[in-house]
Design a protein around this motif. Structure first.
Motif: not given
Lengths: 272, 266
Positions: A124-129, A135-136, A142-143, A221-222
């Motif tokens: 249920a977590v939206p992808s952008l979340a 990133l952190l 790439e990972t 982030a790319s």
């Protein structure tokens, strides 16, 4: 031994002659191109009507020029290659984990009770979340991007496989048991073939969602890739490149889905 | 027709004080209560009873697909423990695997690891025994219900079972196909001498095929579960004439036992 029953040979579905079938495929492909062609015409008319500025809506010709420009600078291939690579690796990892986890949870009621609610909540977590967290934890290489694609590809595969396994015709499973199959052999000979059609459509959905999550990852982030091309062209006011990136995403998504669809049709010929 | 050498020697089946209880507490339901039954090698026994009389439950117990709550089941004096390899089941629906051809479905009856040549030979023999030699490459969806059920029969025969368990195998077929299937099973049994336990609710079918008809029903106390209410020996030699007056008398007797008086008067 003779049987009284009249041996009426059922007519096997006759394959049409190759030539006729080939012509039908061409006709269907041509029909599918009608709407895109009309869209390009409408787009061109709208862009040249004077209603929009070139920075709002460049002409198809301008987009084509942008394509040639990127090819000329040698950039296009690098953007496409890195995006395709991220999707394929992420899809393979996420789809593979989805297959295994969906299989295990579909077959084992205790494991389903233990794990299924958690996985549903994560779904249920939206992808952008996920992006800031990835990133952190994983840096900006790439990972994190591949991980996000894998997350996207995982859920459709996992959901279809586990649901399909839970709904395999229990009478067929019982035949398998009655004829001495159990465990892995029962799974490979009865359950897996029984869910193949459903699992395949889940795998196709997984690939589509992989592309979706790829753009989410690259937007944020790319420094390379089609998603980067989108955000970079927006920042530099290059609407022609922006539209080009959208068209390329559409074409690549359709192409990879078409390849999977081809494999699916070949496999499903056994089932019908 | 395949030779008798293709068959395993027929097995005997013994049930000693077999009960099966489903559920616990308020949902507790005794389906079978204390059933004793001996089926000799090569004997054909029909289990007759109304719906819910536990006849399919009994067959599943012999197949090892289910375990008795108490009592013991022996096949050739060896206790049944888990799925019984000496038995082969044919269900009411054909239950063929839709992604396999008829030949591949029949091959499913053989244990994994059967050498390829032997597998091929036995599948071909089983398919021709049921008259399907020309349909080996067809998928279940492409053949009629009767042919699919014959393929299911071949899948059971290819195991060379000591006992063939038939769970209302013709109930879903149309009337004419059902009669042909009965004749086919009759032929196969007489040439092979196989032991058969046939579950049916069709009195005529039972009288056509069985050496002995066993009626399962609940007694005076329904809570005690179903037991053997009646046994009829059918002395006529097979194949039998469906119009045999002796069979008509037995038919009336069995129907009476099942609560359907033969003289229906208004």
């Amino acid at each position: 031994m003779t049987l009284a029953e009249p041996q009426v040979r059922p007519v096997a579905p006759a394959a049409p002659p190759a030539a006729r079938r080939g012509r039908r495929v061409v006709t269907r492909a041509a029909l599918g191109l009608v709407v895109p062609a009309l869209l390009v015409v409408v787009w061109h008319l709208a862009a040249t009507s004077g209603e929009f500025s070139p920075s709002q809506l460049p002409t198809p010709g301008a987009v084509l020029a942008a394509l040639l420009e990127l090819i000329g600078r040698g950039e296009l291939w690098r953007h496409i290659a890195i995006s395709v690579q991220r999707v394929l690796i992420g899809f393979a990892v996420g789809g593979g984990v989805g297959l295994v986890l969906g299989g295990v949870i579909g077959l084992s009621a205790p494991l389903r009770a233990l794990l299924a609610p958690t996985i549903q909540a994560l779904r249920a977590v939206p992808s952008l979340a996920w992006v800031p967290l990835l990133l952190l934890w994983l840096g900006i290489g790439e990972t994190p991007k591949i991980t996000l694609v894998a997350i996207g590809a995982f859920f459709p595969v996992y959901t279809t496989v586990s649901a399909a396994l839970a709904h395999v015709d229990h009478r067929l499973v019982e035949v398998g048991r009655a004829y001495g199959r159990s465990g892995v052999r029962l799974f490979l000979q009865v359950q897996l073939p029984a869910i193949a059609p459903g699992a395949l459509s889940g795998i196709r959905l997984g690939l589509a969602q992989g592309w979706l999550f790829l753009v989410a990852a690259e937007l944020i982030a790319s420094s390379i890739g089609l998603g980067f091309l989108l955000i970079d062209s927006q920042n530099t006011g290059r609407t022609d490149i922006l539209l080009l990136a959208i068209v390329l995403l559409a074409l690549l998504g359709k192409a990879t889905d078409g390849l999977l669809g081809l494999a699916e049709r070949r496999l499903l010929r056994r089932w019908t | 027709m395949q030779t008798t050498s293709a068959w395993a020697p027929p097995a005997s089946v013994t049930l000693r004080g077999v009960s099966r209880v489903f559920g616990t507490g308020a949902d507790r339901r005794v389906v079978l209560g204390d059933v004793d039954l001996v089926i000799g090698p090569g004997e054909v026994v029909a289990l007759l009873g109304a719906s819910g009389s536990g006849k399919s439950t009994l067959l599943r117990l012999v197949a090892g697909l289910d375990r008795p709550t108490s009592g013991q089941i022996l096949v050739d004096d060896v206790p049944v423990d888990g799925v019984e390899p000496r038995a082969a089941v044919v269900f009411q629906e054909h239950r063929l695997l839709p992604w396999r051809t008829l030949a591949e479905n029949v091959a499913f009856g053989l244990p994994d690891g059967t050498p390829r040549a032997e597998r091929q030979e036995q599948v071909t023999a089983a398919l021709s025994a049921v008259g399907l030699a020309d349909f080996a490459g067809f998928r279940p969806r492409a053949v009629s219900g009767g042919m699919a059920q014959r393929a299911a029969l071949a899948r059971a025969l290819v195991r060379r079972p000591g006992v063939l368990l038939l769970d209302e195998p013709f109930a879903a077929l149309d009337a004419l196909t059902r009669l042909r299937m009965q004749d086919l099973v009759d032929d196969l049994q007489r040439t092979s001498g196989a032991t058969i336990l046939l579950v049916t609710h069709d009195v005529d079918e039972a009288l056509q095929l069985a050496d002995r008809v066993v009626v399962l029903a609940t007694g005076e106390d329904p809570a005690a579960g179903a037991g053997i209410a009646h046994v009829v020996e059918v002395p006529q030699t097979r194949p039998r004439d469906r119009a045999d007056p002796h069979l008509a008398a037995l038919r009336a007797q069995l129907l009476e036992r099942l609560g359907v008086p033969s003289h229906h008067s208004s």
